[in-house]
Every structure is written in structure tokens, then in C-alpha cells.
Design a protein around this motif. Sequence first.
Motif, short mmCIF file in Angstrom:
data_model
loop_
_atom_site.label_atom_id
_atom_site.label_comp_id
_atom_site.label_asym_id
_atom_site.label_seq_id
_atom_site.Cartn_x
_atom_site.Cartn_y
_atom_site.Cartn_z
N GLU A 71 0.85 -1.18 0.00
CA GLU A 71 0.00 0.00 0.00
C GLU A 71 0.89 1.24 0.00
N GLU A 72 0.79 2.02 -1.08
CA GLU A 72 1.66 3.18 -1.22
C GLU A 72 1.24 4.29 -0.27
N SER A 73 2.04 5.39 -0.28
CA SER A 73 1.80 6.51 0.62
C SER A 73 0.49 7.22 0.29
N SER A 101 6.35 8.26 -5.75
CA SER A 101 6.97 7.14 -5.05
C SER A 101 8.40 6.89 -5.47
N LYS A 236 12.19 5.03 1.51
CA LYS A 236 11.14 5.98 1.15
C LYS A 236 10.93 7.05 2.22
N PRO A 319 4.91 3.64 3.57
CA PRO A 319 4.11 2.59 2.91
C PRO A 319 3.88 1.42 3.85
N THR A 320 2.87 0.64 3.52
CA THR A 320 2.52 -0.53 4.32
C THR A 320 2.61 -1.78 3.46
#
Length: 362
Positions: A71-73, A101, A236, A319-320
Motif C-alpha cells: 500500500e503506497e503513501s 513514489s 522511502k 508505505p505498508t
Amino acid sequence: MQPTNPLPQPIEQEEEFSLSGQLLGLWKLVLYALSKWRLLALAAVLGALLGLGYYFLKPVIYTAHITFVVEESKSAGGGGSLMSALAGQFGVDIGGLSGTSGVLAGDNVLQLLKSRSLIKKTLLTPFTNSVNDKGTARSLADEYARVYGLDKKWLNSRKVGRAIAFKPGVLSLPRTEDSLLQSIVKKILEKELIIAKPDKKLGFFEMSTSMRSEQLSALFCTRLLKTTTDFYIDTKTRRLVTNVQRLQVKADSLLYALNKKTYSSADANRMLLDINPVYAAPAVNAEMSARDKIIQGTIYADIVKNLEISKTSLIQETPTVQVVDEPEFPLPDNASDWWLAALAGAALLVLIAGVIIIALKK
């Protein structure tokens, strides 16, 4: 006397192709091969024995499978611009920290999981709580060498000729150990590690490792994902983390100075109670102390605002990597039933023997 013309030779006509004739001829060859049933039976017995031998000698490969989603920012796009504008009012430029990203976006995660440095770092993690003969902790690389018999091979090798151990967490290795570890990394990349994205429209990724040890395969699969995830998040968010740490240090130092100034201002105000009207110095000191306290309080408030903005941006930019499916024991393996191996070996050798019998007849 003139030579007589030779008589014309009759032209041989080719036999007409007949499918039934071809099938009949093939059937005769099969019957001839079956007439040698003793040889075929001997081939079947030998083939069954070879199949059983392969079954017992073939190493069992265990496959660990893991599915995860990245999961992106949250702050990419308008949210990031709003945060940059808000932070700019307080003199902090985080516009370049909340953009796109970058190189770690999207499918580049697949290539990141194949990084030699990350695989090497994963192999140098501890293998549970086990220790080697010297009483030191064993790494995944040590277990890999033991399972595949590489430790004995290196011990009996002319180029190495000694026991090799890879200490967990020690990334700077001597030349020999490093070259041997690189050979393990190469083998894993070429034959034992598969990374894919089943559906390009979705953000799900799949990774599987196939090794001769069930525990080693599962540990390597989960450790590689954790090592890659830590590197991914650290890369990141590195600049934002640095900014938060810097602002936190400033806020702590200003708070300490503000607390001291508060005590100093209180002492100055207390001295005003017993002041001699002739002397103006105590009043001046109290006024200057109050002014410094106000200035330091204003600066501290701005720093705290910037710190909270940076922390919020850091949360949004982090991110996750969520694991959907983890390896579960017992792991699937490539082992088959013994009778299937015997049957396959017997059938294969009977077929080869039949072909040889027919070829020799012709």
C-alpha cells in the motif's frame, strides 16, 4: 553395321499408399516385440528398480509460498501539495519529501526482492536459536550449506580445505567466505526463488522459495520479505525521518531553555517585591527576563508545529506491506508415491526395449 537401339526398360510403378497396410505392418512389429516377452519382462523389472532407486535418492523439495500487498503513501498528489504549503508557512520545505513514489514505485518491488545484497543480508540472519560446534549462533547460510552438503564439500576441497561458518549479522566477510556466499545467492536466484505479480491490475505480489529443508524454506521466504520491507520503508522515509529527528532535537533543547528562563523570570519578579526605588536594575532584569521568555515560547511553539507537521507527513508517506498468506506447515513438496515411480520406470524401460527389438528386426 549400324548399332541397334536398346529396348526401353519398363518403369517400375510405386506401390500405392495404404493406411490399412501401414497399420497392419505396425501391428506385426508390435506382435513381434511382444513375442520377446521375456526381454520385456526383464526390462520392466529393471525399470521398476530404477524408478524405486530414483524415488529414494531424489531429494524432497519443500516450497514456501507467501502473498503480500504493498500500500503506497497517502500523500501523493493534492494532499502532499497541501502539506507542503502548510509547512512552508513555518519555514520548513517538505515539498520534495512528499512527491511521487520514485524508483520504489509499483512493480519495481519485484526487482527489489531479487537484490543480491538483500538476499545476502537475509542469509546472514540467525537460524532460530541453534548454535554450531563452536557454540556460536548459526545463520541461514550455515543451515543452507549443511542441508545441501556444501559444508563437507568445502571442507574436502583443495581451494577451501577448512570449515566455513557465516556469523549472523556480519555483512563484511573475508574473500573466501564472501565468494562462497555469493555462489549460494546465485543458486537461489537461478533455481529456488520465484517472484511474480499474478494480476497486473492489482497490487498483490507472490513469492515462493523451494529448498530441501522445510524450515529453511519457510524462514528464508519470510525473512527475505521482512528484510526487503525494512529497506523499502527506510528508503522511502529516510529524509522525513531525518527531518523529524532534527526538529525533535531542537524542540527538546528549546523546552529545556524555556524551563530555565521560566525559573529565572520567576526569581526576577520575586526580587521586585523588595526593590529599592532608587535602583532600576531589578526592574530592568525582570522586564528582559519576561521578554526572553516570550520570545523563546514563540519559537518553541513554531518548532512544535513544524514537528507535528513533519510527523503527520511521515505517517502519510510510510508505505505498508501487508502479508495476506504466510507459509503454513506442512509445506507442499514434490514427493510422489513409490508405486508411481516404479510404474513410470518400468513403462519407460519397456518402451525403450520394444523400440530396440523392432529396430534390430529391421
